[in-house]
Enzyme design. Structure first.
Site, PDB file in Angstrom:
ATOM      1  N   CYS A 131       0.828  -1.208   0.000  1.00  0.00           N
ATOM      2  CA  CYS A 131       0.000   0.000   0.000  1.00  0.00           C
ATOM      3  C   CYS A 131       0.866   1.263   0.000  1.00  0.00           C
ATOM      4  CB  CYS A 131      -0.977  -0.047   1.167  1.00  0.00           C
ATOM      5  SG  CYS A 131      -2.351   1.106   0.995  1.00  0.00           S
ATOM      6  N   HIS A 132       0.909   2.019   1.103  1.00  0.00           N
ATOM      7  CA  HIS A 132       1.833   3.148   1.191  1.00  0.00           C
ATOM      8  C   HIS A 132       3.221   2.710   1.659  1.00  0.00           C
ATOM      9  CE1 HIS A 132      -1.956   5.509   1.183  1.00  0.00           C
ATOM     10  NE2 HIS A 132      -1.221   6.389   0.550  1.00  0.00           N
ATOM     11  N   GLU A 160      -5.992   6.859  -7.985  1.00  0.00           N
ATOM     12  CA  GLU A 160      -7.439   6.621  -7.933  1.00  0.00           C
ATOM     13  C   GLU A 160      -7.891   6.221  -6.529  1.00  0.00           C
ATOM     14  OE1 GLU A 160      -6.077   5.807 -12.149  1.00  0.00           O
ATOM     15  OE2 GLU A 160      -5.365   5.339 -10.126  1.00  0.00           O
TER      16      GLU A 160
END
Length: 223
Positions: A131-132, A160
């Protein structure tokens, strides 16, 4: 016994806002669940040490998240993370960066942690992120002066998905853009779909739905 070094953030808010944040618990717990099932040990490490902020601790219907968070040993570790200055990267078989917006504000630019991960990789170790979490790969520079991901294909949380999550105007920087500018190739699938890329001992997952699969890939590499 295989042992994984898990870097978590000390930053407790979303960027410079006052919205509570940190490490997104399901991205840590779902990957960790796979590691524990494989018999691995782990350490939770942060830049400063001490209690590491978590969010997403109350996800409805997420039995894996609830089980890990209810574990006394896990709670002891997340509330008493080891300062990065006190660990030796040689003691671990892999490094894992779970996501959450917090690390965009500390691990994404921290040179001390980056040096630990760089040496770990050059010594043959595996580095994974979801993810991050791939923001933690951005400052990793190898001994030849090249960025770790300069010749790697990677993924990470998308523009997005930031829009869907209503965070695009609150984050310190857009991870997709930074990865696309730094890595050899950045790829993504439709928002919120599971997606993992493995490239020469670097494993990246796009979003929370990819955390389990990142854990599976990490365990497979160390089998």
């Amino acid at each position: 016994m295989k042992k994984v070094l898990i870097f978590v953030t000390n930053h407790a808010t979303l960027g410079e806002t006052n919205e509570a944040n940190g490490t997104f618990a399901p991205e840590l717990t779902h990957a960790l669940h796979v590691m524990l099932e494989a018999g691995f040990d782990y350490d939770l490490v942060s830049i400063k040490g001490g209690k590491a902020p978590l969010y997403g601790t109350d996800m409805e219907g997420d039995a894996v998240n609830a089980e890990i968070l209810a574990n006394d040993e896990f709670q002891n570790r997340i509330n008493n993370t080891i300062p990065a200055s006190q660990i030796n990267g040689d003691d671990y078989d892999a490094v894992f960066y779970p996501g959450g917006f917090g690390l965009l504000s500390d691990l994404a630019t921290n040179e001390d942690v980056a040096k630990i991960s760089a040496k770990h990789y050059e010594d043959g170790g595996v580095i994974a992120a979801v993810c991050h979490g791939p923001a933690g790969l951005l400052p990793i520079t190898l001994s030849n002066g090249e960025k770790l991901i300069a010749d790697k294909a990677v993924t990470g949380f998308t523009r997005e998905e930031e829009v869907d999550y209503a965070t695009i105007d609150k984050i310190p920087f857009l991870l997709e853009e930074s990865l696309a500018r730094t890595a050899k190739q950045y790829s993504k699938v439709q928002p919120w779909g599971e997606f993992v890329i493995e490239d020469n001992r670097v494993i990246t997952g796009q979003n929370p739905a990819s955390a389990h699969a990142v854990g599976v890939a990490l365990v497979k590499h160390l089998a």
